[in-house]
Design an enzyme around this catalytic site. Structure first.
Site, PDB file in Angstrom:
ATOM      1  N   TYR A   1       0.832  -1.197   0.000  1.00  0.00           N
ATOM      2  CA  TYR A   1       0.000   0.000   0.000  1.00  0.00           C
ATOM      3  C   TYR A   1       0.866   1.245   0.000  1.00  0.00           C
ATOM      4  O   TYR A   1       2.076   1.187   0.208  1.00  0.00           O
ATOM      5  CB  TYR A   1      -0.978   0.003   1.184  1.00  0.00           C
ATOM      6  CG  TYR A   1      -0.375   0.379   2.522  1.00  0.00           C
ATOM      7  CD1 TYR A   1       0.482  -0.476   3.192  1.00  0.00           C
ATOM      8  CD2 TYR A   1      -0.671   1.605   3.119  1.00  0.00           C
ATOM      9  CE1 TYR A   1       1.023  -0.128   4.429  1.00  0.00           C
ATOM     10  CE2 TYR A   1      -0.141   1.959   4.350  1.00  0.00           C
ATOM     11  CZ  TYR A   1       0.708   1.089   5.001  1.00  0.00           C
ATOM     12  OH  TYR A   1       1.255   1.445   6.201  1.00  0.00           O
TER      13      TYR A   1
ATOM     14  N   ARG B   1       8.103   4.574  -4.461  1.00  0.00           N
ATOM     15  CA  ARG B   1       8.207   3.565  -3.387  1.00  0.00           C
ATOM     16  C   ARG B   1       7.184   2.447  -3.610  1.00  0.00           C
ATOM     17  O   ARG B   1       7.470   1.273  -3.340  1.00  0.00           O
ATOM     18  CB  ARG B   1       8.011   4.217  -2.017  1.00  0.00           C
ATOM     19  CG  ARG B   1       8.284   3.247  -0.866  1.00  0.00           C
ATOM     20  CD  ARG B   1       8.237   3.926   0.488  1.00  0.00           C
ATOM     21  NE  ARG B   1       6.912   4.461   0.780  1.00  0.00           N
ATOM     22  CZ  ARG B   1       6.629   5.245   1.831  1.00  0.00           C
ATOM     23  NH1 ARG B   1       7.592   5.574   2.691  1.00  0.00           N
ATOM     24  NH2 ARG B   1       5.415   5.692   2.014  1.00  0.00           N
TER      25      ARG B   1
ATOM     26  N   ARG C   1      -7.262 -20.542  -2.318  1.00  0.00           N
ATOM     27  CA  ARG C   1      -6.252 -20.359  -1.268  1.00  0.00           C
ATOM     28  C   ARG C   1      -5.135 -21.389  -1.384  1.00  0.00           C
ATOM     29  O   ARG C   1      -5.369 -22.597  -1.273  1.00  0.00           O
ATOM     30  CB  ARG C   1      -6.891 -20.445   0.121  1.00  0.00           C
ATOM     31  CG  ARG C   1      -5.878 -20.164   1.242  1.00  0.00           C
ATOM     32  CD  ARG C   1      -6.526 -20.140   2.606  1.00  0.00           C
ATOM     33  NE  ARG C   1      -5.552 -19.774   3.635  1.00  0.00           N
ATOM     34  CZ  ARG C   1      -4.748 -20.640   4.263  1.00  0.00           C
ATOM     35  NH1 ARG C   1      -4.797 -21.928   3.982  1.00  0.00           N
ATOM     36  NH2 ARG C   1      -3.888 -20.222   5.177  1.00  0.00           N
TER      37      ARG C   1
ATOM     38  N   LYS D   1       6.544  -1.673   1.973  1.00  0.00           N
ATOM     39  CA  LYS D   1       5.325  -1.127   2.584  1.00  0.00           C
ATOM     40  C   LYS D   1       4.186  -2.137   2.420  1.00  0.00           C
ATOM     41  O   LYS D   1       3.256  -1.967   1.630  1.00  0.00           O
ATOM     42  CB  LYS D   1       4.965   0.243   1.991  1.00  0.00           C
ATOM     43  CG  LYS D   1       4.052   1.062   2.917  1.00  0.00           C
ATOM     44  CD  LYS D   1       4.113   2.531   2.595  1.00  0.00           C
ATOM     45  CE  LYS D   1       3.091   3.363   3.349  1.00  0.00           C
ATOM     46  NZ  LYS D   1       3.206   3.343   4.802  1.00  0.00           N
TER      47      LYS D   1
ATOM     48  N   GLU E   1      11.352   2.889  14.407  1.00  0.00           N
ATOM     49  CA  GLU E   1      10.503   3.944  13.831  1.00  0.00           C
ATOM     50  C   GLU E   1       9.177   3.936  14.572  1.00  0.00           C
ATOM     51  O   GLU E   1       8.949   3.108  15.456  1.00  0.00           O
ATOM     52  CB  GLU E   1      10.304   3.709  12.326  1.00  0.00           C
ATOM     53  CG  GLU E   1       9.677   2.376  11.988  1.00  0.00           C
ATOM     54  CD  GLU E   1       9.579   2.097  10.489  1.00  0.00           C
ATOM     55  OE1 GLU E   1       9.441   3.037   9.701  1.00  0.00           O
ATOM     56  OE2 GLU E   1       9.634   0.913  10.124  1.00  0.00           O
TER      57      GLU E   1
ATOM     58  N   LEU F   1      10.944   1.509   7.291  1.00  0.00           N
ATOM     59  CA  LEU F   1      10.427   1.999   6.020  1.00  0.00           C
ATOM     60  C   LEU F   1      11.200   3.246   5.595  1.00  0.00           C
ATOM     61  O   LEU F   1      11.433   4.121   6.432  1.00  0.00           O
ATOM     62  CB  LEU F   1       8.939   2.350   6.185  1.00  0.00           C
ATOM     63  CG  LEU F   1       8.226   2.710   4.884  1.00  0.00           C
ATOM     64  CD1 LEU F   1       7.933   1.456   4.077  1.00  0.00           C
ATOM     65  CD2 LEU F   1       6.920   3.460   5.170  1.00  0.00           C
TER      66      LEU F   1
HETATM   67  N1  PDD Z   1       2.564   5.288   7.307  1.00  0.00           N
HETATM   68  N2  PDD Z   1       7.202   4.147   9.076  1.00  0.00           N
HETATM   69  C1  PDD Z   1       6.074   3.403   9.020  1.00  0.00           C
HETATM   70  C2  PDD Z   1       6.069   2.065   9.669  1.00  0.00           C
HETATM   71  C3  PDD Z   1       4.935   3.908   8.360  1.00  0.00           C
HETATM   72  O1  PDD Z   1       3.825   3.177   8.297  1.00  0.00           O
HETATM   73  C4  PDD Z   1       4.982   5.202   7.770  1.00  0.00           C
HETATM   74  C5  PDD Z   1       3.819   5.805   7.039  1.00  0.00           C
HETATM   75  C6  PDD Z   1       6.174   5.929   7.878  1.00  0.00           C
HETATM   76  C7  PDD Z   1       6.327   7.295   7.272  1.00  0.00           C
HETATM   77  O2  PDD Z   1       6.453   7.217   5.875  1.00  0.00           O
HETATM   78  P1  PDD Z   1       5.984   8.420   4.929  1.00  0.00           P
HETATM   79  O3  PDD Z   1       6.703   9.622   5.396  1.00  0.00           O
HETATM   80  O4  PDD Z   1       6.411   7.968   3.593  1.00  0.00           O
HETATM   81  O5  PDD Z   1       4.479   8.544   5.082  1.00  0.00           O
HETATM   82  C8  PDD Z   1       7.266   5.370   8.515  1.00  0.00           C
HETATM   83  C9  PDD Z   1       1.401   5.726   6.559  1.00  0.00           C
HETATM   84  C10 PDD Z   1       1.159   7.186   6.616  1.00  0.00           C
HETATM   85  C11 PDD Z   1       0.204   4.906   6.992  1.00  0.00           C
HETATM   86  O6  PDD Z   1       0.414   3.709   7.202  1.00  0.00           O
HETATM   87  O7  PDD Z   1      -0.897   5.429   7.088  1.00  0.00           O
END
Ligand code: PDD
Length: 285
Positions: free
Chosen positions: A35, A54, A102, A150, A182, A207
């Site tokens: 996603y 990404r 499945r 992601k 993070e 990430l």
């Molecule tokens: N999440 N680390 C993780 C684990 C994340 O899920 C996200 C973003 C980030 C920040 O990445 P970026 O700056 O590219 O949004 C770091 C999104 C916003 C979400 O899951 O809704």
């Protein structure tokens, strides 16, 4: 949610309550999908090319064909934003390995991926939390070893965010071997007492945040001192400032970690400056 809400599903813009994904979708059964989330401000997508790059990389890392070129994605996103009348908020995109009986291994070649997009109207700029600053907690990082992808497999992040909610705070920073990896949905930063910005270097342990990259670029242009290195929970507790970044939070000041006050207990000057710089960049782009 408004009854007029429109989502994108496999080539069509459909009313929210008519969009259906089959039970055998591999996203549902195996979390076999990727996603992305891009912010919208002033009706325009923020730093979207980097999010689409990404998305392409994440898909390629798990062997799902990217169904659209970047320009096509952006066209679809823009149309969805317009159809939903979103001026500020998010666009969510998801691609799964599609629908098949499945079985763990990949389905037959040519099985079309499932593509879903929806928007969420949300206050991003005038977010009251950015004025007061957020409190956060730290939790153990329970995730797999490819956090640079992601993936829609977010159970560890769901549990981390729930721990934050139960503690009455906004975010949880995840910790592995004593070092912060993070946030549950954000990148973690601290500022040392002598004004250096610290964030973890990129690796498969986290990430590669798009907002992180933009903030590091802005910090560099502002001649701020930046260290990309691991930092411990103890160092975060003792930091002069802390903040987290994401497409949905932009630059979010942190004023307490695990009940310990950070700095003066209000958003610090470095954090406020970076938030302003980021918003300036996002609006100008
Ligand atoms: N999440 N680390 C993780 C684990 C994340 O899920 C996200 C973003 C980030 C920040 O990445 P970026 O700056 O590219 O949004 C770091 C999104 C916003 C979400 O899951 O809704």
């Amino acid at each position: 949610m408004a009854s007029s809400r429109i989502v994108y599903l496999n080539g069509e813009f459909v009313p929210f309550d008519q969009a259906r994904v089959p039970v055998m979708d591999r996203g549902f059964l195996f979390a076999d999908g990727i996603y992305e989330v891009s912010a919208v401000i002033d009706g325009r997508l923020v730093d979207n090319a980097a999010h689409l790059a990404r998305l392409d990389r994440s898909l390629s890392e798990i062997g799902i064909r990217n169904p659209h070129a970047a320009a096509e994605w952006e066209g679809l996103q823009t149309e969805l934003v317009a159809r939903n009348g979103v001026t500020e908020g998010l666009v969510y995109m998801q691609v799964t390995r599609g629908v098949a009986e499945r079985d763990f291994a990949f389905p037959a070649r040519g099985t079309p991926p499932t593509v879903v997009m929806f928007t969420q109207a949300k206050t991003v700029l005038a977010n009251p939390l950015a004025e007061t600053g957020a409190k956060i907690v730290t939790v153990e990082d329970l995730r797999w070893k490819r956090r640079d992808i992601k993936s829609v497999a977010l159970l560890a992040q769901v549990l981390a965010k729930q721990a934050a909610a139960e503690a009455g705070v906004a975010e949880a920073w995840m910790v592995e071997d004593g070092a912060v990896t993070e946030g549950s949905s954000s990148t973690a930063f601290i500022a040392t007492r002598d004004g250096r910005l610290v964030t973890r270097p990129l690796s498969t342990a986290l990430l590669p945040g798009i907002t992180r990259a933009a903030v590091l670029q802005l910090a560099d242009e502002a001649s701020l001192r930046v260290e990309e290195r691991l930092f411990s929970v103890a160092e975060a507790h003792a930091a002069a400032e802390a903040f987290y970044t994401s497409a949905s939070a932009f630059v979010m000041p942190v004023i307490a970690i695990d009940g310990r006050t950070i700095g003066e207990g209000r958003p610090g000057p470095l954090t406020r400056r970076l938030r302003d710089l980021y918003i300036g960049m996002a609006r100008a782009a």
